[in-house]
Design a protein around this motif. Structure first.
Motif, mmCIF file in Angstrom:
data_model
loop_
_atom_site.group_PDB
_atom_site.id
_atom_site.type_symbol
_atom_site.label_atom_id
_atom_site.label_comp_id
_atom_site.label_asym_id
_atom_site.label_seq_id
_atom_site.Cartn_x
_atom_site.Cartn_y
_atom_site.Cartn_z
ATOM 1 N N LYS A 5 13.889 5.600 -13.190
ATOM 2 C CA LYS A 5 15.269 6.026 -13.031
ATOM 3 C C LYS A 5 15.534 7.363 -13.724
ATOM 4 C CE LYS A 5 17.167 1.384 -12.413
ATOM 5 N NZ LYS A 5 18.150 0.372 -12.909
ATOM 6 N N THR A 6 14.593 7.793 -14.564
ATOM 7 C CA THR A 6 14.745 9.076 -15.243
ATOM 8 C C THR A 6 14.530 10.212 -14.251
ATOM 9 O OG1 THR A 6 13.775 8.031 -17.197
ATOM 10 C CG2 THR A 6 13.983 10.428 -17.242
ATOM 11 N N LYS A 7 15.215 11.322 -14.444
ATOM 12 C CA LYS A 7 15.048 12.479 -13.562
ATOM 13 C C LYS A 7 13.581 12.909 -13.522
ATOM 14 C CE LYS A 7 17.782 15.919 -13.896
ATOM 15 N NZ LYS A 7 18.612 17.015 -14.474
ATOM 16 N N LEU A 8 13.149 13.401 -12.358
ATOM 17 C CA LEU A 8 11.755 13.779 -12.144
ATOM 18 C C LEU A 8 11.272 14.760 -13.210
ATOM 19 C CD1 LEU A 8 9.197 13.783 -10.337
ATOM 20 C CD2 LEU A 8 10.208 15.703 -9.100
ATOM 21 N N GLU A 9 11.995 15.839 -13.418
ATOM 22 C CA GLU A 9 11.544 16.844 -14.382
ATOM 23 C C GLU A 9 11.499 16.277 -15.793
ATOM 24 O OE1 GLU A 9 12.667 21.324 -16.005
ATOM 25 O OE2 GLU A 9 13.462 20.615 -14.092
ATOM 26 N N ASP A 10 12.441 15.399 -16.122
ATOM 27 C CA ASP A 10 12.440 14.791 -17.456
ATOM 28 C C ASP A 10 11.219 13.893 -17.633
ATOM 29 O OD1 ASP A 10 14.766 16.087 -18.094
ATOM 30 O OD2 ASP A 10 16.078 14.384 -17.636
ATOM 31 N N ARG A 11 10.850 13.182 -16.562
ATOM 32 C CA ARG A 11 9.640 12.347 -16.644
ATOM 33 C C ARG A 11 8.403 13.208 -16.831
ATOM 34 N NH1 ARG A 11 9.613 9.174 -11.317
ATOM 35 N NH2 ARG A 11 11.401 10.470 -10.781
ATOM 36 N N ALA A 12 8.330 14.317 -16.086
ATOM 37 C CA ALA A 12 7.181 15.213 -16.214
ATOM 38 C C ALA A 12 7.104 15.788 -17.621
ATOM 39 C CB ALA A 12 7.285 16.333 -15.184
ATOM 40 N N LEU A 13 8.236 16.220 -18.146
ATOM 41 C CA LEU A 13 8.256 16.750 -19.509
ATOM 42 C C LEU A 13 7.898 15.677 -20.527
ATOM 43 C CD1 LEU A 13 11.410 19.051 -19.384
ATOM 44 C CD2 LEU A 13 9.049 19.784 -19.824
ATOM 45 N N ALA A 14 8.267 14.445 -20.231
ATOM 46 C CA ALA A 14 7.947 13.347 -21.147
ATOM 47 C C ALA A 14 6.436 13.172 -21.273
ATOM 48 C CB ALA A 14 8.594 12.049 -20.660
ATOM 49 N N PHE A 15 5.714 13.370 -20.162
ATOM 50 C CA PHE A 15 4.266 13.243 -20.258
ATOM 51 C C PHE A 15 3.675 14.382 -21.086
ATOM 52 C CE2 PHE A 15 -0.108 13.988 -18.873
ATOM 53 C CZ PHE A 15 -0.652 12.748 -19.210
ATOM 54 N N ILE A 16 4.138 15.606 -20.864
ATOM 55 C CA ILE A 16 3.631 16.736 -21.646
ATOM 56 C C ILE A 16 3.895 16.509 -23.134
ATOM 57 C CG2 ILE A 16 3.839 19.214 -22.057
ATOM 58 C CD1 ILE A 16 4.613 19.519 -19.104
ATOM 59 N N LYS A 17 5.090 16.009 -23.451
ATOM 60 C CA LYS A 17 5.414 15.727 -24.847
ATOM 61 C C LYS A 17 4.537 14.598 -25.399
ATOM 62 C CE LYS A 17 10.196 17.335 -24.512
ATOM 63 N NZ LYS A 17 11.634 16.936 -24.512
ATOM 64 N N ALA A 18 4.165 13.649 -24.534
ATOM 65 C CA ALA A 18 3.277 12.570 -24.965
ATOM 66 C C ALA A 18 1.892 13.104 -25.306
ATOM 67 C CB ALA A 18 3.172 11.507 -23.867
ATOM 68 N N VAL A 19 1.420 14.078 -24.528
ATOM 69 C CA VAL A 19 0.134 14.717 -24.834
ATOM 70 C C VAL A 19 0.227 15.453 -26.172
ATOM 71 C CG1 VAL A 19 -1.511 16.482 -24.113
ATOM 72 C CG2 VAL A 19 -0.546 14.921 -22.421
ATOM 73 N N GLU A 20 1.312 16.176 -26.377
ATOM 74 C CA GLU A 20 1.496 16.893 -27.644
ATOM 75 C C GLU A 20 1.564 15.914 -28.817
ATOM 76 O OE1 GLU A 20 3.927 20.803 -25.976
ATOM 77 O OE2 GLU A 20 5.038 19.000 -26.546
ATOM 78 N N ALA A 21 2.239 14.784 -28.604
ATOM 79 C CA ALA A 21 2.323 13.775 -29.659
ATOM 80 C C ALA A 21 0.951 13.156 -29.942
ATOM 81 C CB ALA A 21 3.326 12.692 -29.257
ATOM 82 N N MET A 22 0.153 12.961 -28.892
ATOM 83 C CA MET A 22 -1.195 12.437 -29.088
ATOM 84 C C MET A 22 -2.036 13.420 -29.897
ATOM 85 S SD MET A 22 -3.390 9.954 -28.514
ATOM 86 C CE MET A 22 -3.067 9.010 -27.014
ATOM 87 N N ASN A 23 -1.944 14.701 -29.563
ATOM 88 C CA ASN A 23 -2.657 15.710 -30.353
ATOM 89 C C ASN A 23 -2.239 15.646 -31.824
ATOM 90 O OD1 ASN A 23 -4.266 16.802 -28.353
ATOM 91 N ND2 ASN A 23 -2.906 18.507 -27.902
ATOM 92 N N GLU A 24 -0.931 15.527 -32.048
ATOM 93 C CA GLU A 24 -0.413 15.420 -33.412
ATOM 94 C C GLU A 24 -0.979 14.197 -34.110
ATOM 95 O OE1 GLU A 24 1.769 16.635 -36.627
ATOM 96 O OE2 GLU A 24 2.157 17.592 -34.703
ATOM 97 N N ARG A 25 -0.982 13.078 -33.403
ATOM 98 C CA ARG A 25 -1.472 11.810 -33.954
ATOM 99 C C ARG A 25 -2.943 11.905 -34.355
ATOM 100 N NH1 ARG A 25 -3.452 7.592 -35.423
ATOM 101 N NH2 ARG A 25 -2.958 5.457 -34.762
ATOM 102 N N LEU A 26 -3.709 12.682 -33.610
ATOM 103 C CA LEU A 26 -5.150 12.768 -33.821
ATOM 104 C C LEU A 26 -5.570 13.960 -34.667
ATOM 105 C CD1 LEU A 26 -6.289 11.965 -30.163
ATOM 106 C CD2 LEU A 26 -6.118 10.366 -32.079
ATOM 107 N N GLY A 27 -4.606 14.730 -35.161
ATOM 108 C CA GLY A 27 -4.957 15.878 -35.994
ATOM 109 C C GLY A 27 -5.523 17.050 -35.221
ATOM 110 N N ILE A 28 -5.253 17.099 -33.913
ATOM 111 C CA ILE A 28 -5.711 18.232 -33.101
ATOM 112 C C ILE A 28 -4.852 19.447 -33.442
ATOM 113 C CG2 ILE A 28 -5.944 19.144 -30.746
ATOM 114 C CD1 ILE A 28 -7.944 16.956 -31.278
ATOM 115 N N PRO A 29 -5.462 20.613 -33.677
ATOM 116 C CA PRO A 29 -4.679 21.795 -34.048
ATOM 117 C C PRO A 29 -3.874 22.352 -32.885
ATOM 118 C CG PRO A 29 -6.975 22.384 -33.782
ATOM 119 C CD PRO A 29 -6.911 20.885 -33.696
#
Length: 436
Positions: free
Chosen positions: A339-363
């Motif tokens: 139900k979330t807007k398409l662009e918001d869903r797409a941005l949510a995935f990119i932010k999830a990748v960034e959060a995963m990098n943060e979680r794993l100590g990726i620079p």
């Protein structure tokens, strides 16, 4: 040249390349790609040794690296091969990025020992080196002469693979990445006949991987899955594999990173890497790899680390065209609802990748990157992507340069006071270790 003329040239280039990429996609869907028989689970490497022994090979070249030898990881499988009557010649000189001079040494050893099969036991560089050793020996050609697609008339001796990292997926792919230390470049050798005949995904071999290697190789697998999914050459089968790999990485990579002896997490990550490898060996990759290859060639940045750093920046650059598929990825990993807007869903995935990098100590950035290198790096990345990868959209040189500038050390925002962070700028070559 006026700005209007430049715009016309860029538009023509984009239209021409996208038309060619779509046409090539029809061909790739028809290309028969073999898949190895997979043995999965603890001690599957020993079961593979038993199977290899039944094939009656005269002598096996066991390709690995010095770290694996020092840790004794390969000794049980070598002993199992010998117990089944197989003669084994060990070649443990493979280095990260599979340098051409090392591959030449491997070819010489294969020929001197009169081998008729190869076992690749190690990370992606080991498996890639073994592939090219076999193909070069079969065709009597120098590794440089095999760069590109189907450059040798004869297939290699039977190849068997045992990955010791969960990332590259090389145990199931048609490609091998090698490097030329003199030219500071990486090259791809692609041939359906270099896919291993059998592979063992043995999680017990991965429990000792350091957290930073677990992180980088795991993000490598994620990059393979994401680029295969958002590109133009995907099929229903590759899409299913890519989606499965993506969800498995998000669920199990943090567990493997936090606790290296979690056998379930290690096995699931090994499967995720293999599924992602199956996906991209047909659907191919994109700009993340094109840029990461240049960083690896010039600065020797470990491939998985480079992919992890570059991935969110490329996804943002491709957002207008890739949004529908990025939205699907966000839903699959539980970061957004339909139900979330398409662009918001797409941005949510990119932010999830960034959060995963943060979680794993990726620079966030790459300390080795120099501003004066960016134009040449961008041109090389554009050339690689233009002629090889089914990207959702052709990026201009300026857009690729912008991605690279975002990786400069001074491009990273200052961390907020009190924020828990392990991020850092990736160090200069040699200070961020990685198993080959």
């Amino acid at each position: 040249m006026s700005s209007s003329t430049v715009s016309i040239v860029q538009t023509a280039r984009t239209l021409g390349l996208m038309t060619a990429k779509r046409a090539a996609g029809f061909v790739t869907r028809l290309l028969p790609i073999p898949q190895p028989s997979l043995l999965v689970g603890p001690d599957s490497s020993l079961r593979l040794a038993e199977a290899i022994g039944d094939f009656g090979h005269r002598k096996i070249l066991f390709v690995t690296d010095a770290v694996v030898t020092k840790l004794g990881l390969a000794r049980p499988m070598i002993e199992a091969l010998e117990a089944r009557g197989s003669k084994v010649a060990v070649f443990d000189q493979v280095l990260p990025d599979a340098p051409i001079p090392v591959i030449e040494e491997g070819i010489a050893r294969f020929e001197a020992e009169h081998c008729d099969a190869i076992v690749a036991f190690g990370g992606g560089s080991v498996m890639d080196a073994a592939k090219v050793i076999g193909l070069a020996a079969a065709n009597g050609r120098h590794p440089r002469d095999l760069v590109g697609y189907f450059r040798g008339p004869r297939g290699p001796a039977p190849l068997y693979a045992v990955p010791t990292t969960a990332g590259t997926g090389s145990e199931v792919t048609v490609a091998a990445v090698i490097s030329d230390p003199e030219q500071h470049r990486k090259y791809v050798v692609a041939d359906t006949r270099i896919v291993p005949r059998m592979a063992a995904l043995d999680p017990k071999l991965m429990v000792g991987l350091p957290p930073e290697i677990t992180a980088a190789t795991g993000m490598d697998a994620l990059t393979h899955a994401v680029e295969a999914f958002i590109g133009l050459w995907g099929t229903p089968t590759t899409d299913r594999l890519a989606l499965s790999a993506t969800s498995m990485v998000f669920e199990y990579l943090p567990r493997a990173y936090d606790r290296g002896d979690d056998l379930e997490a290690r096995e699931k990550m090994a499967l995720a890497a293999t599924y992602a490898g199956m996906a991209f060996t047909r659907a191919n990759v994109g700009y993340v790899h094109a840029i990461a290859h240049q960083l690896g060639g010039l600065y020797h940045t470990p491939h998985g680390l480079a992919n992890a750093i570059v991935l969110p920046h490329v996804l943002r650059a491709l957002l207008p065209q890739a949004a529908p598929k990025l939205a699907v990825l966000a839903e699959r990993v539980g970061r957004a609802g339909r139900k979330t807007k398409l662009e918001d869903r797409a941005l949510a995935f990119i932010k999830a990748v960034e959060a995963m990098n943060e979680r794993l100590g990726i620079p966030r950035t790459l300390a080795a990157l120099r501003a004066e290198d960016i134009p040449a790096l961008a041109r090389a990345a554009a050339h690689e992507a233009d002629f090889n990868y089914p990207v959702p959209r052709v990026l201009s040189l300026e857009e690729i340069e912008a991605v690279l500038r975002a990786l400069l050390p001074d491009a990273a925002p200052t961390a907020r006071a009190g924020t828990r962070t392990r991020r850092r700028s990736a160090q200069t070559p040699g200070t961020y270790s990685a198993l080959p």
